[in-house]
Motif scaffolding. Structure first.
Motif, PDB file in Angstrom:
ATOM      1  N   THR A  63       4.460   8.254   0.183  1.00 17.78           N
ATOM      2  CA  THR A  63       4.947   6.923  -0.203  1.00 17.78           C
ATOM      3  C   THR A  63       6.086   6.986  -1.215  1.00 17.78           C
ATOM      4  OG1 THR A  63       2.825   5.862   0.305  1.00 17.78           O
ATOM      5  CG2 THR A  63       4.289   4.717  -1.230  1.00 17.78           C
TER       6      THR A  63
ATOM      7  N   GLU B  87       6.471  -1.209  -0.237  1.00 15.93           N
ATOM      8  CA  GLU B  87       5.491  -1.486  -1.278  1.00 15.93           C
ATOM      9  C   GLU B  87       4.724  -0.212  -1.649  1.00 15.93           C
ATOM     10  OE1 GLU B  87       2.966  -4.697  -0.189  1.00 15.93           O
ATOM     11  OE2 GLU B  87       4.598  -6.142   0.053  1.00 15.93           O
TER      12      GLU B  87
ATOM     13  N   THR C 284       1.606   0.356  -1.756  1.00 13.38           N
ATOM     14  CA  THR C 284       0.659   0.581  -0.669  1.00 13.38           C
ATOM     15  C   THR C 284       1.213  -0.103   0.569  1.00 13.38           C
ATOM     16  OG1 THR C 284      -0.619  -1.369  -1.357  1.00 13.38           O
ATOM     17  CG2 THR C 284      -1.365   0.773  -2.153  1.00 13.38           C
ATOM     18  N   ASN C 285       1.287   0.611   1.651  1.00 13.27           N
ATOM     19  CA  ASN C 285       1.906   0.108   2.878  1.00 13.27           C
ATOM     20  C   ASN C 285       1.243   0.764   4.069  1.00 13.27           C
ATOM     21  OD1 ASN C 285       3.657   2.649   3.630  1.00 13.27           O
ATOM     22  ND2 ASN C 285       3.921   2.289   1.423  1.00 13.27           N
TER      23      ASN C 285
ATOM     24  N   SER D  32      -3.082   2.421   2.371  1.00 10.87           N
ATOM     25  CA  SER D  32      -2.542   1.196   2.973  1.00 10.87           C
ATOM     26  C   SER D  32      -2.872  -0.060   2.175  1.00 10.87           C
ATOM     27  CB  SER D  32      -3.074   1.035   4.400  1.00 10.87           C
ATOM     28  OG  SER D  32      -4.468   0.785   4.397  1.00 10.87           O
ATOM     29  N   GLY D  33      -3.757   0.043   1.197  1.00 10.52           N
ATOM     30  CA  GLY D  33      -4.106  -1.119   0.390  1.00 10.52           C
ATOM     31  C   GLY D  33      -5.161  -1.982   1.044  1.00 10.52           C
TER      32      GLY D  33
ATOM     33  N   SER E 201       1.724  -4.035   2.535  1.00  9.39           N
ATOM     34  CA  SER E 201       0.341  -3.568   2.457  1.00  9.39           C
ATOM     35  C   SER E 201      -0.499  -4.298   3.497  1.00  9.39           C
ATOM     36  CB  SER E 201      -0.215  -3.828   1.052  1.00  9.39           C
ATOM     37  OG  SER E 201      -1.597  -3.526   0.997  1.00  9.39           O
TER      38      SER E 201
END
Length: 313
Positions: A151, A162, A164-165, A245-246, A258
């Motif tokens: 990331t 972002e 988290t994505n 990924s959140g 996310s």
């Protein structure tokens, strides 16, 4: 005349033979039953899991309409007015799986072609075990690798990405699936008889033409089956997406945002404070049942393809 002791010895040997024969008969009858019981454990386990999922899922749909669940674009399980729509989770699952296969299929197939058609025995024996090491790495390690390395690396190229994505875990899942695709595809291509290769080469074909026009079409059932199994693996992956990924339940196709997958939602609910008997608790089983159906469909497709295009030599 035979001695009396010799007669007793012969009689004793006969009795021992009879005893051993009877024991052998009992064992022969008992072993199949034991093996059947062991084999039945997996069947009973599957049936038990399915019954549990069905029972709790039916309870969930008694509270939440079926159409609202599968057509709803909002998932707010913790609000005062809770909304349960599975489409955000489906979107995250499909996107992450698509990204993973976009990475795993070309790299895995090219690796399989090299190992099967171009690599020497020495190179194959060295490279294949190294490749399969990737399959032995725990998925939680992949998750932290995606979050702490991939990331930040991608954010240097994609400013709007972002923290988290869905893009980063999708790529890392693809890396994780490469050994599966490469190994199964290489096995399928190695099963193609050398006589087919030699015949094509004798007709003037190049090595590349033999690979693409003879070997791959002959091994296509195994290759496609490896792709489908890879997709099933991506759909069912948990720790990578849970970490990287959140937990945002967005309904979007923007891979820079996310998103949450079905497996990520299951981890969130089971690790949270979902009290037994609540709608949130039962939503866990509804999502798990949806995931089960997805995976089952993928496995059935793989079996169908294997039977449909299977070549026997």
């Amino acid at each position: 005349m035979p001695e009396k002791g010799a007669g007793l010895n012969v009689r004793g040997m006969i009795e021992e033979k009879r005893k051993s024969a009877s024991i052998r008969t009992i064992v022969e009858k008992l072993v199949p039953r034991i093996l059947f019981g062991i084999a039945a454990v997996s069947v009973f386990t599957t049936v038990g899991i399915l019954l549990t999922l069905l029972t709790e899922t039916v309870t969930f749909f008694d509270r939440v309409p079926f159409l609202d669940f599968f057509t709803g674009t909002k998932l707010k399980p913790l609000g005062e007015e809770a909304v349960f729509g599975v489409l955000p989770l489906l979107t995250g699952t499909i996107l992450s799986s698509a990204i993973a296969m976009a990475v795993a299929i070309p790299i895995g197939l090219m690796t399989a072609i090299f190992l099967s058609e171009y690599a020497s025995d020495k190179v194959r024996k060295t490279l294949k075990p190294m490749l399969e090491i990737l399959a032995g790495i725990p998925t939680i390690v992949y998750g932290f690798f995606a979050f702490t390395f991939v990331t930040p690396l991608l954010r240097s190229f994609i400013p709007g990405l972002e923290p988290t994505n869905i893009l980063s875990p999708g790529i890392v899942m693809g890396i994780m699936i490469i050994p599966m695709v490469a190994s199964l595809s290489e096995d399928a291509m190695s099963a193609v008889p050398n006589s087919m290769r030699e015949g094509a080469l004798a007709l003037g074909s190049t090595k590349l033409e033999v690979t693409w026009k003879v070997v791959i079409p002959a091994a296509i059932s195994g290759i496609i089956a490896s792709f489908v199994l890879g997709i099933s693996r991506a759909i069912g992956e948990t720790m990578i997406v849970a970490i990287a990924s959140g937990s945002s339940k967005n309904f979007t196709f923007d891979v820079t945002q996310s998103l949450q997958t079905m497996t990520g939602y299951i981890v969130e609910v089971t690790g949270g404070e979902a009290a037994a008997g609540t709608t949130l608790y039962y939503s866990l089983y509804a999502v798990a049942m949806t995931l089960f159906v997805f995976t089952l469909i993928m496995n059935l497709i793989a079996q169908y393809i294997s039977r449909k295009f299977r070549e026997e030599y």
